[in-house]
Structures are given as structure tokens and as C-alpha cells.
Design a protein around this motif. Structure first.
Motif, PDB file in Angstrom:
ATOM      1  N   LYS A  31       9.115 -11.363 -21.550  1.00 40.17           N
ATOM      2  CA  LYS A  31       9.886 -11.938 -21.009  1.00 40.17           C
ATOM      3  C   LYS A  31      10.748 -10.679 -20.027  1.00 40.17           C
ATOM      4  O   LYS A  31      10.992 -10.524 -19.749  1.00 40.17           O
ATOM      5  N   LYS A  34       8.211  -8.330 -18.393  1.00 34.77           N
ATOM      6  CA  LYS A  34       7.606  -8.627 -16.747  1.00 34.77           C
ATOM      7  C   LYS A  34       8.911  -7.276 -16.280  1.00 34.77           C
ATOM      8  O   LYS A  34       7.714  -7.776 -15.000  1.00 34.77           O
ATOM      9  N   ASN A  35       9.888  -8.307 -16.500  1.00 32.61           N
ATOM     10  CA  ASN A  35      11.161  -7.676 -15.808  1.00 32.61           C
ATOM     11  C   ASN A  35      11.524  -5.962 -15.924  1.00 32.61           C
ATOM     12  O   ASN A  35      12.313  -5.047 -15.492  1.00 32.61           O
ATOM     13  N   SER A  37      11.956  -1.705 -15.616  1.00 37.00           N
ATOM     14  CA  SER A  37      11.822  -0.793 -14.078  1.00 37.00           C
ATOM     15  C   SER A  37      12.233   0.449 -14.628  1.00 37.00           C
ATOM     16  O   SER A  37      12.942   0.191 -15.968  1.00 37.00           O
ATOM     17  N   SER A  53      14.059  -2.912 -19.265  1.00 35.59           N
ATOM     18  CA  SER A  53      13.795  -5.002 -19.337  1.00 35.59           C
ATOM     19  C   SER A  53      14.950  -5.620 -19.324  1.00 35.59           C
ATOM     20  O   SER A  53      15.715  -5.075 -20.547  1.00 35.59           O
ATOM     21  N   THR A  55      17.061  -9.829 -18.606  1.00 40.61           N
ATOM     22  CA  THR A  55      17.112 -10.913 -18.656  1.00 40.61           C
ATOM     23  C   THR A  55      18.767 -10.640 -18.164  1.00 40.61           C
ATOM     24  O   THR A  55      18.979 -10.186 -17.609  1.00 40.61           O
TER      25      THR A  55
END
Length: 153
Positions: A31, A34-35, A37, A53, A55
Motif C-alpha cells: 500500500k 503504490k503511492n 512520489s 509513500s 497513506t
């Protein structure tokens, strides 16, 4: 002999629970990835790279400062997200080879991330910013702009 017949179903149930836990744990770790940047900031001869990253409430990543051609500091960042502010710790190895931990404060404004300045303190190996001194994002040493991962050289 009756007890032996119940052992096999119990082992199968235990194995199934462990398998589900393992799959859930691996999915949770992905998780963050995936995010991810990537950001870069330049201040004179110094260049800083930041990968984050996110959340909903936490962040992890890598941070590296290259001091011209002299050396670099690099390590991990992690912490909590509160609105547009990211507060956490930077655990890094200096270009001299020493391990160090400092508190960090990042502010997201539009497509940029500002490295905050404040009075860093440490008490019993707990690192934090003093509440008596306001964080300064307007005179940031580094203002990060989003880049593609390939641009980091």
C-alpha cells in the motif's frame, strides 16, 4: 486414537490462518509503495532528493542531500500526516559515516513540498521540535518539486 483425528483439522485451520495473515501483511506493505512520489530541490550547489509513500495518516520514504561534489547524507524518513503537514524523523548516515536522527517537518503547498525549520530538540533519545519556536516554511532551505524517478542522477 480419537485425539489424533482432531489434530489434522486443527493444523489445517492454523495453517490457513497463518497464510491469510501473511497475505494481508504483504498487501499492507505494498500500500505504501503504490503511492510513491519523487521530489527534487536545489539550493546553490546542494541538491536534495525525496521519495515519499503516503497513506491517509502516515508517510515513509527516502531522503538524500548531495553537498555539491563533497559528499552526501542519506537515509529514511517516516512519520505522521496532519492535514498538509508531515511531521516525523529522518534517520540517516552522514557523509562522514555517522548515524544520526533528526526531526523533520514538511509542508505541502500545491505541487511543492517545503522543508521546515524549527528548534530541534532531543530528550532521552526522543527527537522533536520545540513547541516554543514556530516552524518556518517561508525561508525553507529546500523547496521540493515533483519529478519522475528517472530524473534522479
Amino acid at each position: 486414537m480419537y485425539k489424533g483425528k482432531k489434530v489434522l483439522p486443527n493444523l489445517i485451520i492454523l495453517f490457513f490462518i497463518l497464510l491469510v495473515s501473511l497475505l494481508y501483511g504483504c498487501n499492507k506493505e505494498n500500500k505504501f509503495k503504490k503511492n510513491e512520489s519523487f521530489y527534487r530541490a536545489i539550493n546553490g550547489n546542494d541538491t536534495a532528493f525525496l521519495s515519499l509513500s503516503l497513506t491517509e495518516k502516515h508517510f515513509t520514504g527516502k531522503y538524500e542531500i548531495r553537498y555539491g561534489t563533497v559528499g552526501k547524507d542519506s537515509g529514511d524518513v517516516r512519520g505522521k500526516i496532519s492535514g498538509d503537514t508531515l511531521l516525523g524523523l529522518y534517520n540517516y548516515v552522514t557523509y562522514g559515516g555517522n548515524n544520526n536522527i533528526i526531526p523533520i517537518a514538511l509542508l505541502r503547498r500545491g505541487n511543492k513540498i517545503y522543508w521546515g525549520k524549527g528548534l530541534a530538540m532531543s530528550l532521552m533519545n526522543v527527537h522533536f521540535f520545540s513547541k516554543d519556536v514556530q516552524m518556518d516554511y517561508d525561508n525553507s532551505e529546500f523547496v521540493f518539486e515533483k519529478i519522475n524517478k528517472v530524473e534522479k542522477k
